[in-house]
Write a protein that holds these residues in place. Sequence first.
Motif, short mmCIF file in Angstrom:
data_model
loop_
_atom_site.label_atom_id
_atom_site.label_comp_id
_atom_site.label_asym_id
_atom_site.label_seq_id
_atom_site.Cartn_x
_atom_site.Cartn_y
_atom_site.Cartn_z
N ASP A 95 12.55 -11.28 33.32
CA ASP A 95 12.69 -11.58 32.03
C ASP A 95 11.97 -11.21 31.46
OD1 ASP A 95 13.60 -14.68 33.39
OD2 ASP A 95 11.90 -14.71 33.96
N SER A 96 11.17 -11.46 30.24
CA SER A 96 11.07 -10.86 29.33
C SER A 96 9.48 -10.37 29.71
CB SER A 96 9.73 -12.09 27.47
OG SER A 96 9.37 -12.99 27.94
N LEU A 97 9.12 -9.82 28.84
CA LEU A 97 7.70 -8.90 29.41
C LEU A 97 6.81 -9.87 29.60
CD1 LEU A 97 6.18 -6.43 30.40
CD2 LEU A 97 5.39 -5.55 27.84
N SER A 98 6.97 -10.63 28.73
CA SER A 98 5.35 -12.10 28.32
C SER A 98 5.95 -12.71 29.39
CB SER A 98 5.53 -12.82 26.47
OG SER A 98 5.89 -11.94 25.91
N ASP A 99 7.15 -13.07 29.84
CA ASP A 99 7.18 -13.81 31.06
C ASP A 99 7.34 -13.29 32.61
OD1 ASP A 99 7.32 -16.05 29.24
OD2 ASP A 99 9.25 -15.82 28.75
N THR A 100 6.92 -12.42 32.53
CA THR A 100 7.00 -11.74 33.68
C THR A 100 5.28 -10.92 33.98
OG1 THR A 100 8.89 -10.34 33.17
CG2 THR A 100 7.95 -9.27 35.17
N GLN A 101 4.87 -11.16 35.39
CA GLN A 101 3.55 -10.75 35.61
C GLN A 101 3.62 -9.52 36.74
OE1 GLN A 101 0.98 -13.16 36.53
NE2 GLN A 101 2.13 -15.00 35.38
N ALA A 102 2.52 -8.89 35.65
CA ALA A 102 2.58 -7.85 35.76
C ALA A 102 2.82 -7.65 37.46
CB ALA A 102 1.01 -6.91 35.55
N ASP A 103 2.19 -7.74 38.44
CA ASP A 103 2.35 -7.14 39.30
C ASP A 103 3.67 -7.63 39.96
OD1 ASP A 103 -0.45 -7.09 39.50
OD2 ASP A 103 -1.45 -9.04 40.62
N ASP A 104 4.08 -8.42 39.13
CA ASP A 104 6.33 -7.99 39.84
C ASP A 104 6.59 -7.11 39.25
OD1 ASP A 104 5.50 -10.26 40.80
OD2 ASP A 104 5.58 -11.99 39.08
N ILE A 105 6.26 -6.23 38.55
CA ILE A 105 7.15 -5.34 37.38
C ILE A 105 7.18 -4.04 38.63
CG2 ILE A 105 6.90 -3.78 35.57
CD1 ILE A 105 5.74 -5.78 34.11
#
Length: 259
Positions: A113-123
């Motif tokens: 998704d967008s960066l805002s809707d993505t958990q940092a640990d998932d990136i």
Amino acid sequence: MSQLAEPPVRDETDAHTGQPGLAGRKAIVTGGTTGIGRAIAILLAAEGAKVFVCGRTPTHLDDALARIREVGDGDGLSLDLTDPAEVKRFVAEGARYLGGIDIAVLNAAIPADSLSDTQADDIPYIVDTNLTAYMTAAKAALEHLGPGSDVVIIGSMSAQSRGGESTVYAATKTGVQAFAEALRKELAEKDIKVGNIEPGLTGSDMQLPDIPPEKQREMIHKGDMLRAEDIAAATHFMLTQPRRTAVSLMRVEPRLQTR
């Protein structure tokens, strides 16, 4: 030419370029158990290629292999391509089963998704699946690919549209686009062709739950969405061109997609 001269003999042979078939070819397909990858594996098998696929979910693997074996020959593994050791295992097992590799279809990806809707640990996991695994799989495959081989990379139109609703996904697919272009230049002199197919919106599990199956069918019927089999047909076209011809980039979009 004089009007009294004999007309030239009609010769249409030069108007029809030779198209090599796929019978007897040996293909690995990452993400070959669902969606676009599954459709590609089935079509290749139906055309006489022997295929070896991978996917993350054992039930999806069993389903895909059942269909592949209805039309041709194939096998595969369930694994996670974010693990470099598993990538090497997939390619090695594929080469063993196939008796070599002369087609590598790099397709496996997950939605983001967008960066805002993505958990940092998932990136990191998203990047490893959607970009790094393309490179590690290509690297492992190159140990087996020789002259006359093909690499088909399944990218995304997100590399062009770069919508704010899919910032993380667009970033990875832009990376895939650059990788495909550079790899084509790297391998051209070795007679290993590299092509990138960038699908537009395509019906698959990746659209769930945002677009449920019944809505996907409606959109496909209207021309708002592609079928996975449409991208398989594009892959078939890319793989059946003369060796002198490099179809380096194909963008396949729904007829009504304008964004």
